[in-house]
Write an enzyme that holds these catalytic residues in place. Structure first.
Site, PDB file in Angstrom:
ATOM      1  CB  SER A   1      -0.936  -0.047   1.189  1.00 44.39           C
ATOM      2  OG  SER A   1      -1.746  -1.066   1.337  1.00 44.39           O
TER       3      SER A   1
HETATM    4  N1  SAM Z   1      -1.534  -4.641   3.886  1.00 45.55           N
HETATM    5  C1  SAM Z   1      -0.748  -4.872   2.980  1.00 45.55           C
HETATM    6  C2  SAM Z   1       0.838  -4.272   2.839  1.00 45.55           C
HETATM    7  O1  SAM Z   1       0.984  -3.693   3.915  1.00 45.55           O
HETATM    8  O2  SAM Z   1       1.516  -4.634   2.060  1.00 45.55           O
HETATM    9  C3  SAM Z   1      -1.412  -4.362   1.396  1.00 45.55           C
HETATM   10  C4  SAM Z   1      -2.237  -5.188   1.055  1.00 45.55           C
HETATM   11  S1  SAM Z   1      -2.635  -5.400  -0.311  1.00 45.55           S
HETATM   12  C5  SAM Z   1      -3.284  -3.685  -0.844  1.00 45.55           C
HETATM   13  C6  SAM Z   1      -4.353  -6.347  -0.265  1.00 45.55           C
HETATM   14  C7  SAM Z   1      -4.031  -7.891  -0.189  1.00 45.55           C
HETATM   15  O3  SAM Z   1      -5.386  -8.296   0.244  1.00 45.55           O
HETATM   16  C8  SAM Z   1      -3.692  -8.481  -1.017  1.00 45.55           C
HETATM   17  O4  SAM Z   1      -2.312  -9.181  -0.611  1.00 45.55           O
HETATM   18  C9  SAM Z   1      -4.665  -9.633  -1.318  1.00 45.55           C
HETATM   19  O5  SAM Z   1      -4.152 -10.822  -1.601  1.00 45.55           O
HETATM   20  C10 SAM Z   1      -5.400  -9.685   0.140  1.00 45.55           C
HETATM   21  N2  SAM Z   1      -6.750 -10.142   0.071  1.00 45.55           N
HETATM   22  C11 SAM Z   1      -7.595  -9.960  -0.754  1.00 45.55           C
HETATM   23  N3  SAM Z   1      -8.841 -10.738  -0.336  1.00 45.55           N
HETATM   24  C12 SAM Z   1      -8.577 -11.250   1.025  1.00 45.55           C
HETATM   25  C13 SAM Z   1      -9.437 -11.933   1.798  1.00 45.55           C
HETATM   26  N4  SAM Z   1     -10.686 -12.332   1.758  1.00 45.55           N
HETATM   27  N5  SAM Z   1      -8.706 -12.510   2.858  1.00 45.55           N
HETATM   28  C14 SAM Z   1      -7.411 -12.153   3.157  1.00 45.55           C
HETATM   29  N6  SAM Z   1      -6.578 -11.465   2.278  1.00 45.55           N
HETATM   30  C15 SAM Z   1      -7.207 -11.076   1.215  1.00 45.55           C
END
Ligand code: SAM
Length: 216
Positions: free
Chosen positions: A64
């Site tokens: 992010s």
């Molecule tokens: N918090 C992260 C960081 O600091 O790098 C950024 C996260 S990225 C924008 C969003 C993440 O949410 C992705 O890695 C994606 O695989 C995950 N994701 C999507 N749906 C999800 C779910 N139902 N449960 C857990 N993770 C999920």
């Protein structure tokens, strides 16, 4: 991995930029100032590490944007010792910021490759949240309730399971909208029967998948 004066200087400039963009919480600014964001990048991509931008981390996902991490962290109002669930571990950067704020962090990732990679990488950097793999749109019922829940992917609506897993007085921060932009929602569970909803700016996240997210 080295954290040199050069890196620290780049980080101080990032913190100044976040202040100019409106982040006021000293704890959050100091946490961003501590987490070596360049550890999340290949050496060749160092120039990108302290820009205020999201960046690809593979598997179609992103680390992010620092402003987004700071904004969500500020709106969560973390108190030291808070039990926090992060949905969407991704690179683990947001989890590190939450740990620097003194939270006890439970983080869940849907994508198995990212889960394995981040679970290995973070302890090497000295950060030890509890890692889980699975569908975080349904929360983490066996470890509930939580003081705070942060969702770092865009949801079509507020998952009832997450509200259920908040303690009384607990806060859920979640971007809600379509696949191009989402409004940041802050849901406070005032009592078991009373919810307070606030909305903030628009952001652009990758989609929250799963049972209470977008169907893949
Ligand atoms: N918090 C992260 C960081 O600091 O790098 C950024 C996260 S990225 C924008 C969003 C993440 O949410 C992705 O890695 C994606 O695989 C995950 N994701 C999507 N749906 C999800 C779910 N139902 N449960 C857990 N993770 C999920």
């Amino acid at each position: 991995m080295q954290d040199t004066y050069k890196h620290q200087g780049m980080r101080r400039r990032l913190v100044q930029l976040l202040k100019q963009k409106g982040i006021e919480d000293q704890g959050v600014l100091s946490a961003i100032g501590k987490v070596p964001r360049h550890y999340f990048f290949d050496n060749a991509l160092l120039a990108h590490a302290y820009q205020d931008k999201a960046f690809p981390i593979g598997e179609g996902q992103t680390i992010s944007q620092p402003y987004t991490v700071a904004f969500q962290s500020e709106k969560l109002v973390i108190n030291p010792g808070d039990k926090v669930l992060e949905v969407g571990t991704g690179s683990g950067y947001q989890a590190c910021v939450l740990l620097e704020l003194g939270a006890s962090v439970f983080t869940i990732e849907y994508n198995k490759v990212l889960y394995e990679r981040t679970k290995k990488a973070l302890p090497v950097m000295g950060y030890k949240p509890r890692f889980f793999q699975g569908d975080g749109s349904m929360g983490l019922p066996r470890h509930a309730p939580f003081d705070k829940i942060i969702v770092t992917a865009g949801a079509p609506s507020v998952p009832g399971s997450l509200v259920k897993q908040l303690k009384q007085g607990g806060i859920l921060l979640i971007p809600v909208g379509d696949n191009t932009k989402q409004k940041m929602f802050r849901i406070t569970k005032v009592t078991d029967k009373k919810i307070k909803k606030e909305t903030f700016d628009y952001f652009s996240f990758v989609p929250l998948l799963g049972n209470e997210g977008w169907k893949s």
